[in-house]
Design an enzyme around this catalytic site. Structure first.
Site, PDB file in Angstrom:
ATOM      1  N   TYR A  67       6.396 -23.912  -5.063  1.00 21.61           N
ATOM      2  CA  TYR A  67       6.054 -23.787  -6.145  1.00 21.61           C
ATOM      3  C   TYR A  67       6.513 -25.025  -6.951  1.00 21.61           C
ATOM      4  O   TYR A  67       5.772 -25.643  -8.012  1.00 21.61           O
ATOM      5  CB  TYR A  67       6.835 -22.827  -6.856  1.00 21.61           C
ATOM      6  CG  TYR A  67       6.782 -22.467  -8.427  1.00 21.61           C
ATOM      7  CD1 TYR A  67       5.774 -21.840  -9.086  1.00 21.61           C
ATOM      8  CD2 TYR A  67       7.547 -22.871  -9.489  1.00 21.61           C
ATOM      9  CE1 TYR A  67       5.288 -21.575 -10.153  1.00 21.61           C
ATOM     10  CE2 TYR A  67       7.399 -22.801 -10.844  1.00 21.61           C
ATOM     11  CZ  TYR A  67       6.169 -21.939 -11.222  1.00 21.61           C
ATOM     12  OH  TYR A  67       6.093 -21.978 -12.705  1.00 21.61           O
ATOM     13  N   GLU A 108       4.249   4.830 -25.486  1.00 18.59           N
ATOM     14  CA  GLU A 108       4.576   3.453 -24.960  1.00 18.59           C
ATOM     15  C   GLU A 108       6.367   3.337 -25.196  1.00 18.59           C
ATOM     16  O   GLU A 108       6.765   3.790 -26.092  1.00 18.59           O
ATOM     17  CB  GLU A 108       4.294   2.645 -25.607  1.00 18.59           C
ATOM     18  CG  GLU A 108       2.615   2.661 -25.764  1.00 18.59           C
ATOM     19  CD  GLU A 108       1.857   1.703 -26.630  1.00 18.59           C
ATOM     20  OE1 GLU A 108       2.628   0.679 -26.996  1.00 18.59           O
ATOM     21  OE2 GLU A 108       0.775   1.843 -27.092  1.00 18.59           O
ATOM     22  N   LYS A 122       9.487   2.060 -26.359  1.00 18.74           N
ATOM     23  CA  LYS A 122       9.935   1.056 -27.477  1.00 18.74           C
ATOM     24  C   LYS A 122      10.828  -0.070 -26.975  1.00 18.74           C
ATOM     25  O   LYS A 122      11.928   0.057 -26.975  1.00 18.74           O
ATOM     26  CB  LYS A 122      10.200   1.873 -28.691  1.00 18.74           C
ATOM     27  CG  LYS A 122      10.437   0.927 -29.993  1.00 18.74           C
ATOM     28  CD  LYS A 122      10.836   1.871 -31.210  1.00 18.74           C
ATOM     29  CE  LYS A 122      10.787   0.877 -32.554  1.00 18.74           C
ATOM     30  NZ  LYS A 122      11.913  -0.101 -32.460  1.00 18.74           N
ATOM     31  N   ASP A 140      13.229  -3.143 -26.913  1.00 15.71           N
ATOM     32  CA  ASP A 140      14.353  -3.696 -28.131  1.00 15.71           C
ATOM     33  C   ASP A 140      14.080  -5.224 -28.061  1.00 15.71           C
ATOM     34  O   ASP A 140      15.017  -5.700 -27.339  1.00 15.71           O
ATOM     35  CB  ASP A 140      15.597  -3.131 -27.658  1.00 15.71           C
ATOM     36  CG  ASP A 140      16.409  -3.280 -28.992  1.00 15.71           C
ATOM     37  OD1 ASP A 140      15.986  -3.537 -30.119  1.00 15.71           O
ATOM     38  OD2 ASP A 140      17.836  -2.884 -28.743  1.00 15.71           O
ATOM     39  N   GLU A 157       5.999  -8.000 -27.703  1.00 16.87           N
ATOM     40  CA  GLU A 157       7.305  -7.824 -27.936  1.00 16.87           C
ATOM     41  C   GLU A 157       8.026  -8.812 -26.860  1.00 16.87           C
ATOM     42  O   GLU A 157       7.611  -8.782 -25.629  1.00 16.87           O
ATOM     43  CB  GLU A 157       8.042  -6.449 -27.673  1.00 16.87           C
ATOM     44  CG  GLU A 157       9.497  -6.473 -28.362  1.00 16.87           C
ATOM     45  CD  GLU A 157       9.294  -5.927 -29.612  1.00 16.87           C
ATOM     46  OE1 GLU A 157      10.411  -5.862 -30.464  1.00 16.87           O
ATOM     47  OE2 GLU A 157       8.290  -6.038 -30.351  1.00 16.87           O
ATOM     48  N   TYR A 181       1.152  -5.097 -26.211  1.00 12.90           N
ATOM     49  CA  TYR A 181       0.755  -3.789 -26.582  1.00 12.90           C
ATOM     50  C   TYR A 181      -0.220  -3.382 -27.791  1.00 12.90           C
ATOM     51  O   TYR A 181      -0.617  -2.279 -27.777  1.00 12.90           O
ATOM     52  CB  TYR A 181       1.935  -2.808 -26.775  1.00 12.90           C
ATOM     53  CG  TYR A 181       2.895  -3.357 -28.062  1.00 12.90           C
ATOM     54  CD1 TYR A 181       2.380  -3.610 -29.231  1.00 12.90           C
ATOM     55  CD2 TYR A 181       4.084  -3.940 -27.598  1.00 12.90           C
ATOM     56  CE1 TYR A 181       3.348  -3.826 -30.223  1.00 12.90           C
ATOM     57  CE2 TYR A 181       5.084  -4.504 -28.546  1.00 12.90           C
ATOM     58  CZ  TYR A 181       4.701  -4.361 -30.072  1.00 12.90           C
ATOM     59  OH  TYR A 181       5.500  -4.864 -30.851  1.00 12.90           O
ATOM     60  N   LYS A 226       1.028   6.482 -30.213  1.00  9.07           N
ATOM     61  CA  LYS A 226      -0.268   6.201 -31.089  1.00  9.07           C
ATOM     62  C   LYS A 226      -1.473   6.992 -30.627  1.00  9.07           C
ATOM     63  O   LYS A 226      -1.479   7.538 -29.287  1.00  9.07           O
ATOM     64  CB  LYS A 226      -0.450   4.692 -30.484  1.00  9.07           C
ATOM     65  CG  LYS A 226       0.477   3.634 -30.740  1.00  9.07           C
ATOM     66  CD  LYS A 226       0.142   2.485 -30.245  1.00  9.07           C
ATOM     67  CE  LYS A 226       1.209   1.444 -30.351  1.00  9.07           C
ATOM     68  NZ  LYS A 226       0.499   0.163 -29.699  1.00  9.07           N
ATOM     69  N   LYS A 253      12.754   7.834 -31.737  1.00  9.89           N
ATOM     70  CA  LYS A 253      14.056   6.911 -31.491  1.00  9.89           C
ATOM     71  C   LYS A 253      15.065   7.832 -30.637  1.00  9.89           C
ATOM     72  O   LYS A 253      14.950   8.979 -30.669  1.00  9.89           O
ATOM     73  CB  LYS A 253      14.828   6.599 -32.594  1.00  9.89           C
ATOM     74  CG  LYS A 253      13.974   5.521 -33.777  1.00  9.89           C
ATOM     75  CD  LYS A 253      13.502   4.294 -33.087  1.00  9.89           C
ATOM     76  CE  LYS A 253      14.798   3.260 -32.773  1.00  9.89           C
ATOM     77  NZ  LYS A 253      15.051   2.721 -34.269  1.00  9.89           N
ATOM     78  N   CYS A 271      36.178   2.742 -61.760  1.00  7.61           N
ATOM     79  CA  CYS A 271      35.624   1.944 -60.705  1.00  7.61           C
ATOM     80  C   CYS A 271      36.824   1.205 -60.102  1.00  7.61           C
ATOM     81  O   CYS A 271      37.603   0.620 -61.070  1.00  7.61           O
ATOM     82  CB  CYS A 271      34.671   1.061 -61.631  1.00  7.61           C
ATOM     83  SG  CYS A 271      33.938  -0.445 -60.607  1.00  7.61           S
ATOM     84  N   CYS A 303      36.266  -2.865 -61.575  1.00 10.58           N
ATOM     85  CA  CYS A 303      36.514  -3.340 -63.109  1.00 10.58           C
ATOM     86  C   CYS A 303      37.382  -2.127 -63.793  1.00 10.58           C
ATOM     87  O   CYS A 303      37.900  -2.540 -64.932  1.00 10.58           O
ATOM     88  CB  CYS A 303      35.397  -3.762 -63.813  1.00 10.58           C
ATOM     89  SG  CYS A 303      34.431  -2.042 -64.012  1.00 10.58           S
ATOM     90  N   CYS A 363      29.692   3.821 -61.822  1.00  9.25           N
ATOM     91  CA  CYS A 363      30.486   2.796 -62.936  1.00  9.25           C
ATOM     92  C   CYS A 363      29.739   2.709 -64.201  1.00  9.25           C
ATOM     93  O   CYS A 363      28.563   2.444 -64.020  1.00  9.25           O
ATOM     94  CB  CYS A 363      30.971   1.494 -62.304  1.00  9.25           C
ATOM     95  SG  CYS A 363      31.719   0.258 -63.561  1.00  9.25           S
ATOM     96  N   CYS A 413      30.386  -5.575 -64.943  1.00 14.66           N
ATOM     97  CA  CYS A 413      31.234  -5.171 -63.699  1.00 14.66           C
ATOM     98  C   CYS A 413      30.885  -6.305 -62.718  1.00 14.66           C
ATOM     99  O   CYS A 413      29.781  -6.187 -62.349  1.00 14.66           O
ATOM    100  CB  CYS A 413      31.004  -3.684 -63.232  1.00 14.66           C
ATOM    101  SG  CYS A 413      31.679  -3.179 -61.619  1.00 14.66           S
TER     102      CYS A 413
END
Length: 696
Positions: A43, A121, A123, A125, A180, A232, A296, A320, A414, A417, A432, A438
């Protein structure tokens, strides 16, 4: 084999074509099929031969040359690429019952009880990309960005050997392939081991490593990282050669793109559920990270009928995986004050690893949530990252609670403040009462103003905003655009009058330098013109998220139109907008009714040009710019499909009839809306007449 110096021009051209094809074939075997057909030495010899010939005949370098994958020189910054078709995100669901609801909503929109096939499909990450080809040649690549404008990563994408640099002659003349970019687990661990040895920064997970590698200004660094990709979907194309998602994947494989072998057509909800369970089982053993399954509608014809919501397609959803959980202890509960004054409790946790990420804080939402779960300081709790992102407390382990434990008392003042914190009867949050006086609210408003979906000013992160506010450098959004003027020269002051120089000189602050300050000023300068939806969102109007901001922009066209109507308390048009309810309309009107907000807007517009909204839908139709109301039962279209078609052809859909309405489309059993249209003299259309208008 001839020595390169003895090659004729014609011989060199033929051999470069042969070498490009052979190296591409070897790359495909290695990177896509995991079955290399050449030794590393063979190669390398092919690549060396290619480089030698190109060095002698530089004008013969091919568009698909292997040398184009080695990386280019350092850029000063990323250029921007506007997507011809927006790269939209997907809605998320977290249970099979929600998937069932999605399938039902698709059938309801299409008004059918027939079975619908879905492509499931994995998903990935990673980081979304778009690759554009013209006449079979790869010409540009971009990140998703905000969905409308992305960063130009053309040179970086070229370094990924799985990406074809040319397409076959039968491919569409214009073809935009999307997918992706990711980093395999093995390559991620190797990169971190290398960085450890070289005492460089470690990446938290493969996704961060992929994103950091793809977004290098020096693509030579990208070329050194082992990135992979899956394709995809598509963006702009001059020709559709496929009728289903499944057929599109077949085309991608023909063109040399890697597609995930786990993609599967599901013919029923049972098959969807079985596939999800199977993916859950094998998830940990996959060589790459996935965080769910995307469904889909398989038919492209049905996808086109379903169309899009404001920011998501109606024909796709992301399912998910359940959040990963861990056991830890609550060390403290503190109160954060948001830009609207809401007091939000946050748990400071004993740091714990949840799904590969160290978690030390978790939201407790509001005081009712604390009471309902009886959460106390010192408790042992189960935490999870909802959608694998936002840490939250799931439950308290009562059996591990100390006998000295006391219930948590939510503050009524609060913490920032000292003003009273009041909870209205119909609200979940205590707020608040001091408003923008604030400091916490002022800071959060500024953070929101520069956030990703708003002005998106790189260099003004949360810590910088807090630091600049505390030191009196920033007090309101307009102050951002006077920073450069107030800074003074970034050159060192060495003359006798240096003591009279009262500029800010940010470059002298800890953590800053001349280059970082210049980059900040350049980022601010790039935002002196802003789109109308971004500007509306940036103002931080209660209940107005990015989707509602886009809705307001579409219906009002310019900020002047919106402000004029709101300041004159003309909310009739506002409440008529489909998707805006009475409470939201009240909050929007009240925002413009506050003198302080109007002063902030007036001051800001001295430095910023807000571009009028340009309708991205079809603008040469008879419905373009018209306001339409639908009433009664339609025969050929569902109500949702009718609204989607009207919006597709440039119309604004309202929920009620008013003097601003142009057409009322009347179906069977039409009621008061048809009567009001007649009283106001508004044109009434039958369903058939409406269909004629959108088919013209």
């Amino acid at each position: 084999m001839k020595d390169v110096k003895d090659l004729s021009r014609e011989e060199a051209e033929k051999e470069l074509a042969f070498l490009a094809a052979e190296i591409a074939k070897a790359d495909s075997a290695y990177y896509q099929n995991d079955a290399p057909d050449l030794t590393d030495a063979d190669y390398d010899r092919l690549k060396h031969r290619n480089s030698e010939i190109e060095a002698k005949f530089p004008d013969l370098v091919r568009a698909d040359s292997p040398s184009k994958r080695v990386g280019a020189a350092v850029q000063s910054k990323f250029n921007k690429i506007t997507h011809r078709f927006p790269m939209l995100s997907l809605g998320d669901v977290f249970s099979i019952s929600e998937v069932d609801d999605f399938v039902i909503s698709v059938k309801r929109f299409l008004n059918t009880a027939d079975n619908i096939d879905f492509m499931a499909e994995p998903k990935i990450d990673g980081l979304s990309f778009s690759a554009r080809y013209e006449n079979g040649i790869f010409v540009s690549g971009a990140t998703r960005g905000d969905g409308v404008v992305g960063e130009d990563i053309t040179e970086n994408l070229k370094t990924i050997k799985q990406l074809p640099l040319t397409l076959p002659p039968d491919a569409p003349r214009i073809m935009e392939v999307r997918g992706e970019v990711y980093m395999a687990k093995k390559d991620f661990f190797e990169l971190n081991e290398k960085n450890t040895a070289e005492k460089k920064k470690l990446f938290a997970n493969p996704r961060n490593a992929a994103a950091g590698s793809l977004r290098q200004l020096d693509s030579k660094i990208t070329a050194e990282r082992k990135l992979s990709l899956w394709a995809y979907t598509w963006g702009e194309t001059s020709e559709h050669q496929w009728k289903t998602q499944e057929q599109f994947f077949d085309k991608l494989k023909e063109w040399g793109f890697p597609t995930n072998p786990l993609n599967k057509v599901c013919h029923s909800l049972t098959e969807i559920e079985e596939n999800f369970a199977h993916m859950m089982e094998i998830r940990a053993d996959l060589p790459y990270d996935i965080d769910g399954i995307v469904y889909k509608v398989n038919s492209i014809e049905l996808q086109n009928r379903l169309g899009f919501l404001t920011r998501t397609p109606r024909w796709a959803i992301a399912h998910k995986f359940p959040a990963e959980q861990a056991l830890t202890r609550i060390n403290n509960i503190r109160i954060q004050v948001g830009r609207t004054g809401a007091l939000t409790p946050v748990a400071d946790l004993e740091p714990v690893n949840v799904g590969g990420v160290m978690v030390s804080h978790a939201t407790l939402h509001n005081e009712d949530e604390i009471k309902r779960k009886d959460i106390r300081i010192g408790d042992t709790v189960v935490v999870q990252r909802a959608g694998d992102v936002i840490p939250q407390v799931v439950e308290v382990k009562i059996d591990k609670r100390s006998q000295n434990s006391l219930p948590y008392e939510f503050p009524v003042v609060c913490p920032e403040c000292g003003a009273h914190a009041v909870r209205e009867d119909n609200e979940a949050s205590r707020r608040c009462t001091r408003g923008l006086t604030c400091p916490a609210q002022a800071k959060e408003r500024l953070k929101h103003f520069v956030s990703k979906d708003a002005f998106d000013i790189v260099g003004l992160g949360d810590k910088v905003i807090e630091e600049f506010y505390d030191d009196g450098i920033l007090g309101s959004p307009a102050d951002i655009f006077t920073l450069e003027e107030r800074n003074g020269s970034t050159e060192a002051v060495v003359d006798l009058f240096a003591e009279f120089d009262n500029g800010l000189h940010l470059e002298r602050r800890s953590g800053w330098g001349t280059l970082s300050v210049k980059n900040l000023f350049a980022a601010i300068q790039n935002r002196r013109e802003i789109s109308l939806p971004r500007f509306i969102y940036a103002l931080g109007i209660p209940q107005v998220g990015s989707a509602t901001a886009l809705l307001l922009a579409k219906n009002y066209g310019s900020f002047d139109n919106l402000q004029t109507d709101m300041c004159a308390l003309q909310t009739e048009k506002l409440v008529a907008i489909d998707g805006i309810g009475g409470e939201m309309a009240k909050d929007i009107a009240e925002f413009f009714g506050e003198e302080h907000n109007l002063k902030v807007i007036a001051s800001l517009r001295q430095y910023v040009h807000v571009a009028d909204y340009i309708n991205e839908e079809i603008t040469d139709s008879p419905l373009s710019g018209k306001t339409i109301v639908f009433t009664g039962t339609l025969e050929n279209l569902t109500r949702a499909e009718a609204k989607a078609n009207a919006q597709k052809f440039g119309a604004k859909v309202a929920g009620s009839v008013s003097a601003h309405t142009d057409y009322v489309v009347v179906g069977a059993d039409a009621g008061s809306k048809a009567k009001k249209a007649a009283e106001l003299g508004i044109s009434v259309l039958s369903e058939a007449q409406f269909l004629m208008l959108i088919k013209q």
